[in-house]
Motif scaffolding. Structure first.
Motif, PDB file in Angstrom:
ATOM      1  N   GLU A   1       0.841  -1.196   0.000  1.00 17.88           N
ATOM      2  CA  GLU A   1       0.000   0.000   0.000  1.00 17.88           C
ATOM      3  C   GLU A   1       0.874   1.242   0.000  1.00 17.88           C
ATOM      4  O   GLU A   1       1.942   1.259   0.611  1.00 17.88           O
TER       5      GLU A   1
ATOM      6  N   THR B   1       0.403   5.623   0.320  1.00 19.00           N
ATOM      7  CA  THR B   1      -0.553   6.708   0.573  1.00 19.00           C
ATOM      8  C   THR B   1      -0.037   7.981  -0.080  1.00 19.00           C
ATOM      9  O   THR B   1       1.106   8.368   0.143  1.00 19.00           O
TER      10      THR B   1
ATOM     11  N   GLN C   1       0.724  11.866  -0.813  1.00 28.11           N
ATOM     12  CA  GLN C   1       0.943  13.040   0.044  1.00 28.11           C
ATOM     13  C   GLN C   1      -0.173  14.052  -0.188  1.00 28.11           C
ATOM     14  O   GLN C   1      -0.965  13.917  -1.121  1.00 28.11           O
TER      15      GLN C   1
ATOM     16  N   ASN D   1      -2.412  18.111   6.506  1.00 23.35           N
ATOM     17  CA  ASN D   1      -2.008  17.309   5.338  1.00 23.35           C
ATOM     18  C   ASN D   1      -1.146  18.128   4.372  1.00 23.35           C
ATOM     19  O   ASN D   1      -1.225  17.971   3.155  1.00 23.35           O
TER      20      ASN D   1
ATOM     21  N   PRO E   1      -5.602  14.710  -1.326  1.00 24.71           N
ATOM     22  CA  PRO E   1      -4.404  13.981  -1.743  1.00 24.71           C
ATOM     23  C   PRO E   1      -3.925  14.485  -3.114  1.00 24.71           C
ATOM     24  O   PRO E   1      -4.715  15.015  -3.889  1.00 24.71           O
TER      25      PRO E   1
ATOM     26  N   ILE F   1      -3.482   2.079  -3.715  1.00 18.90           N
ATOM     27  CA  ILE F   1      -3.216   3.491  -3.410  1.00 18.90           C
ATOM     28  C   ILE F   1      -4.323   3.948  -2.466  1.00 18.90           C
ATOM     29  O   ILE F   1      -5.511   3.877  -2.800  1.00 18.90           O
ATOM     30  N   LYS F   2      -3.934   4.376  -1.262  1.00 25.80           N
ATOM     31  CA  LYS F   2      -4.909   4.634  -0.195  1.00 25.80           C
ATOM     32  C   LYS F   2      -5.512   6.040  -0.280  1.00 25.80           C
ATOM     33  O   LYS F   2      -4.843   6.991  -0.698  1.00 25.80           O
ATOM     34  N   ASN F   3      -6.772   6.147   0.149  1.00 20.36           N
ATOM     35  CA  ASN F   3      -7.431   7.452   0.377  1.00 20.36           C
ATOM     36  C   ASN F   3      -7.202   8.446  -0.762  1.00 20.36           C
ATOM     37  O   ASN F   3      -6.576   9.483  -0.574  1.00 20.36           O
TER      38      ASN F   3
ATOM     39  N   ASP G   1     -10.054   3.796  -2.010  1.00 24.32           N
ATOM     40  CA  ASP G   1      -8.716   3.408  -2.487  1.00 24.32           C
ATOM     41  C   ASP G   1      -8.782   3.015  -3.965  1.00 24.32           C
ATOM     42  O   ASP G   1      -9.856   2.749  -4.490  1.00 24.32           O
TER      43      ASP G   1
ATOM     44  N   ARG H   1       9.253   5.872   0.786  1.00 25.19           N
ATOM     45  CA  ARG H   1       7.899   5.369   0.510  1.00 25.19           C
ATOM     46  C   ARG H   1       7.936   4.281  -0.550  1.00 25.19           C
ATOM     47  O   ARG H   1       7.174   3.315  -0.496  1.00 25.19           O
TER      48      ARG H   1
END
Length: 435
Positions: free
Chosen positions: A16, A18, A20, A44, A238, A259-261, A287, A424
């Motif tokens: 996974e 996430t 930026q 964020n 995001p 790929i999260k959120n 996701d 990452r």
């Protein structure tokens, strides 16, 4: 921190990742803290060079900056040192960062004067700023450009609402004029306004601060001037450029990645554009799940003609992802014409891909035809230099898919736009080192 990335490619990744917070949203939102003397808390915020430079500039102007946690800051612009914006230091600091131009609208709005050195940033051809200044002048500002010092000065006894027709739907231009208009006298209407999700975020935040902006998300914005704005809290979306990059990375390395959120409803045509290249991607809650694929086949148009991918202002396909699509096309089954309409000289990085064995015909500075290798001949590792933020990331993806070792120099061009990218990528199995 400059240096190079050493990459051993050809490995499948999994796991996974996430995205930026959105860099281009952060540049606008941070400038807007100047519009109020109350506290504005922003979450964020990506920890990248371009953003950190802007936060530094705000602190130098006298904004009180408090870090609450990772990517979480409180700003208070109640006691500003306006002289700094006329200083030699500012002339130096402001040139390092293109986003700093969006300080003009808020400064003009609140102090009736603003100064700005010619901004720097990417080498992707001429990016004109005329749109910004025309808007300010129509609202009553006087504009002066000192050719020896490369320094812009704007002054206004007062700003008055106007009907402004932008000659191009510039995102930063629209943002700048909105920020000048929220505290101006009377009603401003901006037609041919940019309508990117990030700009919608700015408008929503300003409305929470007490501004009166309607038409958000359309290309006709109406702004009723108010006398005062108050504080608020705001969280960044995001970064959709990162999201698109990771879709491309998964396809190139035959990897299974989640790929999260991603905030799906703000991605526009990005998912469907990658699907046209034959990449499977699924929506799973908020996701994106990309299964491991041995091959992906380019769809042709209904009449059988070759697929063309070109950029356009939102809600069209973002120019920042064309370099990623181009790299992904090198290993697709089929051919694609990439047409870069909005910027010049952004396709010149294809030389490096041709060195790696890609089959690309550069037709002219705006168009490249890519003949996909269908993963039958992998790209070869090579030594290269990153020309700008977006091409840098595209070359990184090419290197991760290539056989053997690649070295990418000038990686501060990648660090400017992507937070902690090597760590990452390592977390999903990439073999990448800073040297």
């Amino acid at each position: 921190m400059s240096g190079a990335f050493q990459i051993r490619g050809g490995q499948r990744l999994s796991g996974e990742i996430t995205p930026q917070g959105a860099k281009n949203e952060a540049l606008q939102i941070l400038c807007a803290v100047l519009l109020t003397d109350e506290e504005v808390r922003i979450k964020n915020i990506p920890d990248i060079q371009d953003i950190n430079k802007l936060i530094e500039i705000l602190a130098n102007i006298g904004v009180k900056v408090k870090k609450n946690g990772k990517g979480d800051y409180t700003f208070k612009a109640d006691d500003l040192n306006f002289d700094y914006t006329k200083s030699k230091e500012f002339k130096k600091d402001g040139t390092k960062l293109r986003g700093s131009v969006m300080l003009l609208g808020p400064m003009l709005s609140r102090f009736k004067e603003a100064y700005m050195p010619t901004p720097g940033g990417d080498k992707i051809g001429r990016r004109r700023l005329d749109t910004h200044f025309q808007g300010f002048v129509e609202m009553g500002a006087e504009f002066h450009f000192d050719e020896e010092e490369y320094f812009y000065t704007l002054k206004a006894k007062e700003l008055n609402g106007k009907f402004i027709l932008l000659e191009e739907a510039s995102v930063t231009g629209t943002a700048n004029i909105i920020m000048a208009a929220v505290l101006a006298k009377g009603k401003t209407r901006i037609y041919n306004a940019a309508c990117e999700p990030y700009l919608q975020q700015l408008c929503k935040m300003l409305n929470r601060m007490g501004a009166q902006i309607s038409g958000i998300g359309s290309n006709l914005l109406t702004i009723e001037g108010v006398t005062h704005l108050h504080g608020t809290e705001h969280t960044m979306l995001p970064d959709m450029i990162e999201i698109g990059s990771w879709i491309g990375l998964a396809a190139m390395t035959k990897s299974e990645i989640t790929i999260k959120n991603v905030n799906w409803n703000q991605l526009g045509v990005i998912p469907s554009t990658f699907r046209k290249l034959g990449i499977q991607l699924e929506k799973s809650n908020d996701d994106i799940y990309i299964p491991s694929q041995e091959h992906y086949k380019v769809q042709k148009f209904i009449d059988g003609s070759i697929l063309t991918v070109s950029d356009a202002p939102w809600p069209g396909f973002t120019p920042d992802l064309l370099s990623i699509v181009l790299v992904v096309a090198t290993q697709a089954k089929g051919s694609v014409l990439i047409h870069q309409k909005m910027f010049e000289s952004r396709l010149f990085f294809v030389d490096k891909l041709i060195d790696m064995g890609a089959q690309i015909i550069l037709c002219d500075p705006h168009r490249a035809t890519v003949i996909g290798l269908n993963h039958e001949i992998p790209l070869r590792g090579t030594v290269m230099t990153s020309p700008d933020i977006r091409a840098g990331n595209a070359l990184l993806i090419a290197a991760l898919s290539a056989e053997g070792q690649s070295i990418i120099h000038n990686i501060e061009q990648i660090d400017r736009g992507y937070e902690d990218i090597d760590n990452r990528l390592r977390s999903i199995g990439a073999n990448i080192m800073r040297i």
